[in-house]
Design a protein around this motif. Structure first.
Motif, PDB file in Angstrom:
ATOM      1  N   VAL A 116       0.841  -1.204   0.000  1.00 52.43           N
ATOM      2  CA  VAL A 116       0.000   0.000   0.000  1.00 52.43           C
ATOM      3  C   VAL A 116       0.872   1.248   0.000  1.00 52.43           C
ATOM      4  CG1 VAL A 116      -1.545   1.367   1.464  1.00 52.43           C
ATOM      5  CG2 VAL A 116      -2.041  -1.052   1.043  1.00 52.43           C
ATOM      6  N   LEU A 145       0.944   4.231  -2.814  1.00 53.68           N
ATOM      7  CA  LEU A 145       0.629   5.622  -2.475  1.00 53.68           C
ATOM      8  C   LEU A 145       1.795   6.548  -2.794  1.00 53.68           C
ATOM      9  CD1 LEU A 145      -1.149   5.086   0.968  1.00 53.68           C
ATOM     10  CD2 LEU A 145      -2.225   5.907  -1.145  1.00 53.68           C
ATOM     11  N   PHE A 197     -12.013  11.847   0.543  1.00 53.13           N
ATOM     12  CA  PHE A 197     -11.318  10.565   0.374  1.00 53.13           C
ATOM     13  C   PHE A 197     -11.894   9.512   1.318  1.00 53.13           C
ATOM     14  CE2 PHE A 197      -8.073   7.884   2.377  1.00 53.13           C
ATOM     15  CZ  PHE A 197      -7.692   7.099   1.298  1.00 53.13           C
ATOM     16  N   LEU A 201     -14.263   5.725   0.593  1.00 53.42           N
ATOM     17  CA  LEU A 201     -13.692   4.390   0.801  1.00 53.42           C
ATOM     18  C   LEU A 201     -14.798   3.332   0.843  1.00 53.42           C
ATOM     19  CD1 LEU A 201     -11.056   5.261   3.553  1.00 53.42           C
ATOM     20  CD2 LEU A 201     -10.538   4.488   1.220  1.00 53.42           C
ATOM     21  N   ALA A 233     -11.960  -0.031   3.291  1.00 54.50           N
ATOM     22  CA  ALA A 233     -11.455   0.517   4.542  1.00 54.50           C
ATOM     23  C   ALA A 233     -12.581   1.225   5.291  1.00 54.50           C
ATOM     24  CB  ALA A 233     -10.311   1.484   4.266  1.00 54.50           C
ATOM     25  N   THR A 262      -9.181  -3.082   7.624  1.00 52.03           N
ATOM     26  CA  THR A 262      -8.410  -1.862   7.398  1.00 52.03           C
ATOM     27  C   THR A 262      -9.196  -0.656   7.891  1.00 52.03           C
ATOM     28  OG1 THR A 262      -7.185  -2.785   5.531  1.00 52.03           O
ATOM     29  CG2 THR A 262      -7.374  -0.380   5.635  1.00 52.03           C
ATOM     30  N   ALA A 304      -9.239   3.632   8.469  1.00 53.45           N
ATOM     31  CA  ALA A 304      -8.722   4.960   8.145  1.00 53.45           C
ATOM     32  C   ALA A 304      -9.111   5.928   9.254  1.00 53.45           C
ATOM     33  CB  ALA A 304      -9.274   5.442   6.809  1.00 53.45           C
ATOM     34  N   LEU A 329      -3.580   5.032   8.261  1.00 54.35           N
ATOM     35  CA  LEU A 329      -4.222   3.820   7.749  1.00 54.35           C
ATOM     36  C   LEU A 329      -3.655   2.607   8.474  1.00 54.35           C
ATOM     37  CD1 LEU A 329      -6.273   3.202   5.346  1.00 54.35           C
ATOM     38  CD2 LEU A 329      -4.254   2.345   4.130  1.00 54.35           C
ATOM     39  N   ASP A 356      -9.047   0.268  -3.774  1.00 54.65           N
ATOM     40  CA  ASP A 356      -9.985   1.075  -2.993  1.00 54.65           C
ATOM     41  C   ASP A 356      -9.402   2.455  -2.702  1.00 54.65           C
ATOM     42  OD1 ASP A 356     -12.324   1.636  -1.549  1.00 54.65           O
ATOM     43  OD2 ASP A 356     -11.446   0.930   0.322  1.00 54.65           O
ATOM     44  N   LEU A 357      -8.149   2.508  -2.316  1.00 54.34           N
ATOM     45  CA  LEU A 357      -7.505   3.790  -2.025  1.00 54.34           C
ATOM     46  C   LEU A 357      -7.431   4.670  -3.275  1.00 54.34           C
ATOM     47  CD1 LEU A 357      -4.585   2.516   0.253  1.00 54.34           C
ATOM     48  CD2 LEU A 357      -6.675   3.647   0.990  1.00 54.34           C
ATOM     49  N   ARG A 358      -7.129   4.053  -4.393  1.00 54.22           N
ATOM     50  CA  ARG A 358      -7.008   4.829  -5.634  1.00 54.22           C
ATOM     51  C   ARG A 358      -8.347   5.402  -6.085  1.00 54.22           C
ATOM     52  NH1 ARG A 358      -2.547   0.868  -8.535  1.00 54.22           N
ATOM     53  NH2 ARG A 358      -0.710   2.070  -7.892  1.00 54.22           N
ATOM     54  N   LEU A 387      -9.111   8.270  -3.768  1.00 51.61           N
ATOM     55  CA  LEU A 387      -8.299   9.430  -4.087  1.00 51.61           C
ATOM     56  C   LEU A 387      -8.826  10.160  -5.316  1.00 51.61           C
ATOM     57  CD1 LEU A 387      -4.710   8.006  -3.437  1.00 51.61           C
ATOM     58  CD2 LEU A 387      -5.749   9.964  -2.245  1.00 51.61           C
TER      59      LEU A 387
END
Length: 392
Positions: A271, A275, A323, A327, A330, A341, A343, A371, A384-386, A389
């Motif tokens: 991850v 990032l 952001f 999600l 997360a 996970t 956040a 995170l 998921d993060l992308r 973002l």
């Protein structure tokens, strides 16, 4: 046998079985214990034997199993299980300090730890000096003869700054100070704090040890002399001991602790690398990355970057909230070390009450996200993060 490897200890160490020979650890849900005679009650109150118990606030067979297992894992002679991580921190400090004593601490601490040092201890006449935990010259200047203890988080929350355990321990021991380390972020799996000089190691077992978001708990690990003669009298009389049911859950959680922590750390590295290459992220803080200023120390001290990644979303609080709200895997919460996970936005939650100048000094900015990487597939987490973002 004394040379069991970690995973074997996590399954078998400290096991006590009743006359029924149960395979799973038994839960002794009792607040008291019956004695065969008035004479045996008197004898036990004079001095309880190794496997004798008086009252659940003092000790319990299930809790004792957990204490022996975590002590074996941490490499200490003994341990005392507490009702929460903060009960462990408070107990470790308060049990040994008196009015007029002097403590030196790193300033990068969790808010509740700061409260104990800044408000509780000073209220009762303990002098507290704060230093930049990563600056050994500040430790050398502050840890003078007469200092009773030093306290620090081996990895700080949330900016993942490390304290050199071996170096600070040498400085402290030169003046006879006790070294107390809050080792939550390092986890008992990657920790070698005792080997590196720590005298007392504290964990919030709520985190990785439970690992399922089920129960509050804590533990203090140290020498048998310190645990039973310094800490235990304070804890058993002030009521901060762990419940047997929590100890039973933790015992079950420990069987998979090594597997979970290593899987989470592997995913955290993936991850962090993803990032670091994303132009929507201002900075990525992960000790397992070569870009972390203390990467070499992290590898020498832990052999891993750990299970948490901190990063800054460009655009401040508003972008960070967009952001987090986008999600899908997360979850937004303030715990860590969970199978899921998590956040966290420290500025508005865990570190909300920290004065602005301290937030600025510690680098806790409006766009910062902590995170805690769980057990989901790493590729799913990165995706998921992308996508989140993209909506920030």
């Amino acid at each position: 046998m004394t040379d069991w490897k970690t995973r074997t200890k996590l399954v078998h160490e400290g096991t006590r079985r009743s006359q029924y020979g149960e395979m799973a650890e038994a839960i002794f849900l009792t607040q008291g214990f019956a004695y065969e005679s008035a004479e045996s009650a008197e004898a036990r109150f004079v001095k309880a034997g190794e496997d004798e118990f008086i009252y659940a606030r003092y000790g319990n067979p299930t809790t004792r199993m957990f204490e022996e297992r975590i002590a074996a894992l941490e490499g200490t002679e003994d341990a005392f299980a507490t009702a929460s991580g903060m009960a462990a921190v408070n107990g470790a400090l308060t049990a040994m300090l008196r009015a007029g004593d002097h403590v030196v601490s790193s300033r990068a601490l969790f808010g509740s730890c700061l409260y104990i040092l800044e408000e509780v201890l000073t209220r009762y006449g303990v002098k507290v000096t704060f230093v930049d935990g990563a600056d050994l010259d500040q430790w050398r200047a502050a840890v003078v003869p007469g200092v009773k203890a030093v306290f620090f988080e081996s990895m700080s929350n949330p900016t993942l700054e490390l304290v050199d355990i071996r170096a600070v321990s040498e400085i402290a021991h030169a003046v006879g100070a006790v070294v107390i380390v809050d080792n939550v972020f390092a986890t008992p799996i990657f920790s070698r704090a005792v080997e590196q000089g720590a005298d007392v190691v504290v964990y919030s077992t709520t985190k990785h040890i439970d690992g399922q978001g089920r129960a509050l708990g804590g533990v203090v690990c140290g020498s048998r002399e310190w645990i039973r003669k310094v800490l235990e009298p304070y804890m058993k009389h002030t009521g901060g001991s762990m419940s047997p049911f929590t100890a039973w859950m933790h015992l079950n959680g420990m069987a998979t602790l090594d597997l979970r922590c290593r899987a989470m750390a592997d995913s955290a590295l993936k991850v962090a690398k993803a990032l670091e290459g994303d132009d929507r992220v201002g900075r990525v803080i992960y000790p397992g990355l070569a870009s972390h200023p203390q990467h070499d120390l992290a590898m020498a001290q832990m052999g891993s970057g750990g299970t948490l990644v901190t990063f800054e979303v460009k655009g401040g609080k508003e972008a960070a909230f967009r952001f987090m709200n986008a999600l899908e895997i997360a979850k937004i919460s303030n715990n860590l070390g969970d199978a899921k996970t998590i956040a966290t936005h420290p500025v508005t939650t865990t570190h909300q009450r920290l004065p602005q100048d301290q937030k600025d000094a510690l680098g806790i900015t409006p766009g910062l996200i902590r995170l805690s990487v769980g057990l989901e597939d790493a590729d799913d987490l990165v995706a998921d993060l992308r996508q989140a973002l993209a909506q920030a």
